[in-house]
Write a protein that holds these residues in place. Structure first.
Motif, PDB file in Angstrom:
ATOM      1  N   GLU A 165       0.832  -1.206   0.000  1.00  0.00           N
ATOM      2  CA  GLU A 165       0.000   0.000   0.000  1.00  0.00           C
ATOM      3  C   GLU A 165       0.866   1.256   0.000  1.00  0.00           C
ATOM      4  OE1 GLU A 165      -2.580  -0.225   3.356  1.00  0.00           O
ATOM      5  OE2 GLU A 165      -3.980  -1.646   2.407  1.00  0.00           O
ATOM      6  N   SER A 166       1.937   1.223   0.764  1.00  0.00           N
ATOM      7  CA  SER A 166       2.825   2.380   0.860  1.00  0.00           C
ATOM      8  C   SER A 166       3.464   2.685  -0.490  1.00  0.00           C
ATOM      9  CB  SER A 166       3.914   2.132   1.909  1.00  0.00           C
ATOM     10  OG  SER A 166       3.361   2.001   3.190  1.00  0.00           O
ATOM     11  N   VAL A 167       3.968   1.659  -1.151  1.00  0.00           N
ATOM     12  CA  VAL A 167       4.622   1.877  -2.448  1.00  0.00           C
ATOM     13  C   VAL A 167       3.638   2.429  -3.470  1.00  0.00           C
ATOM     14  CG1 VAL A 167       5.757   0.745  -4.394  1.00  0.00           C
ATOM     15  CG2 VAL A 167       6.450   0.198  -2.062  1.00  0.00           C
ATOM     16  N   ASN A 168       2.442   1.906  -3.496  1.00  0.00           N
ATOM     17  CA  ASN A 168       1.443   2.415  -4.442  1.00  0.00           C
ATOM     18  C   ASN A 168       1.171   3.896  -4.196  1.00  0.00           C
ATOM     19  OD1 ASN A 168       1.079   0.020  -5.854  1.00  0.00           O
ATOM     20  ND2 ASN A 168      -0.560  -0.695  -4.505  1.00  0.00           N
ATOM     21  N   ALA A 169       1.092   4.281  -2.931  1.00  0.00           N
ATOM     22  CA  ALA A 169       0.848   5.682  -2.587  1.00  0.00           C
ATOM     23  C   ALA A 169       2.052   6.556  -2.935  1.00  0.00           C
ATOM     24  CB  ALA A 169       0.508   5.807  -1.105  1.00  0.00           C
ATOM     25  N   ILE A 170       3.255   6.031  -2.703  1.00  0.00           N
ATOM     26  CA  ILE A 170       4.474   6.767  -3.029  1.00  0.00           C
ATOM     27  C   ILE A 170       4.545   7.036  -4.531  1.00  0.00           C
ATOM     28  CG2 ILE A 170       7.001   6.558  -3.192  1.00  0.00           C
ATOM     29  CD1 ILE A 170       6.857   5.017  -0.485  1.00  0.00           C
ATOM     30  N   LEU A 171       4.287   6.009  -5.319  1.00  0.00           N
ATOM     31  CA  LEU A 171       4.339   6.148  -6.777  1.00  0.00           C
ATOM     32  C   LEU A 171       3.322   7.179  -7.270  1.00  0.00           C
ATOM     33  CD1 LEU A 171       4.734   2.406  -7.871  1.00  0.00           C
ATOM     34  CD2 LEU A 171       6.511   4.154  -7.631  1.00  0.00           C
ATOM     35  N   LYS A 172       2.165   7.174  -6.668  1.00  0.00           N
ATOM     36  CA  LYS A 172       1.136   8.141  -7.053  1.00  0.00           C
ATOM     37  C   LYS A 172       1.588   9.560  -6.751  1.00  0.00           C
ATOM     38  CE  LYS A 172      -3.774   9.251  -6.416  1.00  0.00           C
ATOM     39  NZ  LYS A 172      -5.034   8.852  -5.709  1.00  0.00           N
ATOM     40  N   ARG A 173       2.167   9.772  -5.579  1.00  0.00           N
ATOM     41  CA  ARG A 173       2.608  11.115  -5.202  1.00  0.00           C
ATOM     42  C   ARG A 173       3.794  11.581  -6.045  1.00  0.00           C
ATOM     43  NH1 ARG A 173       1.425   9.038   0.113  1.00  0.00           N
ATOM     44  NH2 ARG A 173       3.617   8.423   0.391  1.00  0.00           N
ATOM     45  N   LEU A 174       4.677  10.656  -6.388  1.00  0.00           N
ATOM     46  CA  LEU A 174       5.841  11.020  -7.195  1.00  0.00           C
ATOM     47  C   LEU A 174       5.536  11.050  -8.693  1.00  0.00           C
ATOM     48  CD1 LEU A 174       8.693   9.044  -5.358  1.00  0.00           C
ATOM     49  CD2 LEU A 174       8.358  11.527  -5.411  1.00  0.00           C
TER      50      LEU A 174
ATOM     51  N   THR B 108       5.109   8.573 -10.849  1.00  0.00           N
ATOM     52  CA  THR B 108       5.988   7.672 -11.585  1.00  0.00           C
ATOM     53  C   THR B 108       5.463   6.247 -11.481  1.00  0.00           C
ATOM     54  OG1 THR B 108       8.282   6.881 -11.790  1.00  0.00           O
ATOM     55  CG2 THR B 108       7.470   7.294  -9.574  1.00  0.00           C
ATOM     56  N   ASP B 109       5.953   5.385 -12.364  1.00  0.00           N
ATOM     57  CA  ASP B 109       5.526   3.988 -12.357  1.00  0.00           C
ATOM     58  C   ASP B 109       6.445   3.102 -11.526  1.00  0.00           C
ATOM     59  OD1 ASP B 109       3.394   4.521 -14.102  1.00  0.00           O
ATOM     60  OD2 ASP B 109       4.678   4.299 -15.868  1.00  0.00           O
ATOM     61  N   TYR B 110       7.613   3.631 -11.158  1.00  0.00           N
ATOM     62  CA  TYR B 110       8.556   2.782 -10.426  1.00  0.00           C
ATOM     63  C   TYR B 110       9.487   3.598  -9.547  1.00  0.00           C
ATOM     64  CZ  TYR B 110      12.198   4.247 -13.717  1.00  0.00           C
ATOM     65  OH  TYR B 110      13.098   4.993 -14.447  1.00  0.00           O
ATOM     66  N   LEU B 111      10.015   2.932  -8.521  1.00  0.00           N
ATOM     67  CA  LEU B 111      11.081   3.467  -7.678  1.00  0.00           C
ATOM     68  C   LEU B 111      12.369   2.755  -8.056  1.00  0.00           C
ATOM     69  CD1 LEU B 111       9.586   3.551  -4.048  1.00  0.00           C
ATOM     70  CD2 LEU B 111      10.153   5.523  -5.476  1.00  0.00           C
ATOM     71  N   ASP B 112      13.458   3.490  -8.060  1.00  0.00           N
ATOM     72  CA  ASP B 112      14.746   2.843  -8.278  1.00  0.00           C
ATOM     73  C   ASP B 112      15.149   2.058  -7.034  1.00  0.00           C
ATOM     74  OD1 ASP B 112      15.804   3.944 -10.987  1.00  0.00           O
ATOM     75  OD2 ASP B 112      15.009   5.692  -9.933  1.00  0.00           O
ATOM     76  N   ILE B 113      14.889   2.629  -5.860  1.00  0.00           N
ATOM     77  CA  ILE B 113      15.240   1.958  -4.600  1.00  0.00           C
ATOM     78  C   ILE B 113      14.136   2.166  -3.567  1.00  0.00           C
ATOM     79  CG2 ILE B 113      16.972   1.637  -2.784  1.00  0.00           C
ATOM     80  CD1 ILE B 113      18.034   3.879  -5.535  1.00  0.00           C
ATOM     81  N   LEU B 114      13.769   1.113  -2.874  1.00  0.00           N
ATOM     82  CA  LEU B 114      12.860   1.192  -1.728  1.00  0.00           C
ATOM     83  C   LEU B 114      13.618   0.738  -0.495  1.00  0.00           C
ATOM     84  CD1 LEU B 114       9.946   1.498  -0.500  1.00  0.00           C
ATOM     85  CD2 LEU B 114       9.727  -0.983  -0.872  1.00  0.00           C
ATOM     86  N   LEU B 115      13.587   1.554   0.563  1.00  0.00           N
ATOM     87  CA  LEU B 115      14.201   1.194   1.839  1.00  0.00           C
ATOM     88  C   LEU B 115      13.126   0.966   2.892  1.00  0.00           C
ATOM     89  CD1 LEU B 115      17.105   3.828   2.148  1.00  0.00           C
ATOM     90  CD2 LEU B 115      17.114   1.647   0.920  1.00  0.00           C
ATOM     91  N   LEU B 116      13.356   0.000   3.768  1.00  0.00           N
ATOM     92  CA  LEU B 116      12.497  -0.184   4.945  1.00  0.00           C
ATOM     93  C   LEU B 116      13.016   0.773   6.011  1.00  0.00           C
ATOM     94  CD1 LEU B 116      12.244  -4.077   4.991  1.00  0.00           C
ATOM     95  CD2 LEU B 116      10.603  -2.438   4.041  1.00  0.00           C
ATOM     96  N   HIS B 117      12.158   1.663   6.499  1.00  0.00           N
ATOM     97  CA  HIS B 117      12.600   2.860   7.208  1.00  0.00           C
ATOM     98  C   HIS B 117      13.177   2.633   8.602  1.00  0.00           C
ATOM     99  CE1 HIS B 117      11.741   7.475   7.243  1.00  0.00           C
ATOM    100  NE2 HIS B 117      12.926   7.196   7.710  1.00  0.00           N
ATOM    101  N   ARG B 118      12.468   1.958   9.468  1.00  0.00           N
ATOM    102  CA  ARG B 118      12.933   1.695  10.840  1.00  0.00           C
ATOM    103  C   ARG B 118      12.624   0.247  11.187  1.00  0.00           C
ATOM    104  NH1 ARG B 118      16.221   4.973  14.120  1.00  0.00           N
ATOM    105  NH2 ARG B 118      16.005   7.122  13.395  1.00  0.00           N
TER     106      ARG B 118
END
Length: 305
Positions: free
Chosen positions: A97-106, A108-118
């Motif tokens: 869910e987070s990635v889908n929301a991130i892509l929508k805000r940015l 773009t169709d993809y992220l080059d890198i996704l990090l798990l935050h904490r």
């Protein structure tokens, strides 16, 4: 701007990442100018997180850069997820869910890198692996990493996750250098010898994981900037002395200190000040001597056995 390989990947990235946590402090014109200046300086790697500004920072960035297919292929986007509502969540459902929301805000169709935050105390490695597999096969994320994790936590994830973890974003600065100090003071009866992170610095070097230092100018946990602070007179005197030699600013030397380490780290700048950002870029061309590096280290109050 010099470049480097990110972790064990073939991804070529600038030696500095542009942190966008504070981009919501800029107005529209300022944000556009900041992003454009970053690109002009060769800084095409932008670091985000879904919690920055409650997601607003990613929206501001995509508008400022005027995101389109042509621009997207010229930049490298990294974002983070796993923090929500006063807790941490590495569940498969939340990651997706987070990635889908991130892509929508940015935009773009993809992220080059996704990090798990904490680190999530309730993490199920199999769930993380399932989420990563879906994100990779769908083309939504190309590379994966972590943030603020120690070696054992990374090993736990790797028990199930098949993708290489290419980066680990960690707090590190001249005044927050415990990951360096514990290695220098091995087997000594003093506070700097205390190993607080499981030798994460050496672990990342051994496993080709790029360390991305965050808050490279901060002391404590967001207590303030050490540059120009009367709390660190000896450190500032030493940094200013070296800055004068190289005819650069103290900002440049603080970043050059991190870049001098053989771990080939990728510091994350957090400034929204364009001139300071340019000063950060100049560090790419400076290689401190061993005497200068240790001189700065000791001036910050770090001890040698």
């Amino acid at each position: 701007m010099k470049t480097m390989k990110l972790g064990s990947s073939t991804l070529e990235v600038p030696v500095l990442a542009v942190g966008c946590m504070r981009i919501n402090s800029l107005d529209k014109v300022e944000a556009e100018r900041f992003v454009q200046t970053s690109l002009e300086e060769g800084l095409n790697f932008f670091d985000h997180a879904d919690i920055y500004g409650g997601g607003k920072c990613e929206e501001i960035f995509s508008d400022a850069i005027q995101m389109n297919a042509n621009i997207r292929e010229k930049i490298i986007l990294q974002s983070k997820c796993g923090i929500r509502n006063g807790m941490f969540d590495f569940s498969k459902e939340h990651i997706l869910e987070s990635v889908n929301a991130i892509l929508k805000r940015l935009k773009t169709d993809y992220l080059d890198i996704l990090l798990l935050h904490r680190p999530d105390a309730l993490v199920e490695p199999d769930e993380v692996a399932a989420a990563f597999d879906l994100l990779e096969t769908s083309g939504k994320v190309r590379h994966f990493g972590v943030s603020n994790q120690n070696p054992t936590q990374i090993q736990l994830l790797k028990k199930s996750v098949k993708q290489p973890l290419v980066a680990n974003q960690l707090q590190l600065s001249i005044t927050n250098a415990t990951m360096i100090s514990s290695g220098i003071n091995v087997n000594m009866e003093n506070n700097p010898a205390v190993n607080r992170d499981g030798s994460v610095l050496d672990y990342c070097r051994l496993n080709d994981i790029t360390i991305q230092p965050w808050s490279p100018f901060q002391y404590g946990f967001f207590e303030g900037v050490f540059l120009g602070s009367d709390k660190f007179p000896d450190l500032n005197e030493k940094i200013d002395e070296i800055a004068k030699k190289y005819e650069v600013s103290n900002t440049t030397i603080a970043i050059a200190w991190l870049l001098r380490h053989p771990a080939h780290m990728q510091p994350v700048t957090g400034t929204m000040n364009i001139e300071r950002l340019k000063d950060c870029c100049k560090a790419s061309d400076i290689y401190l001597t061993r005497e200068e590096w240790y001189g700065i280290y000791r001036a910050a109050g770090n001890v040698l056995p």
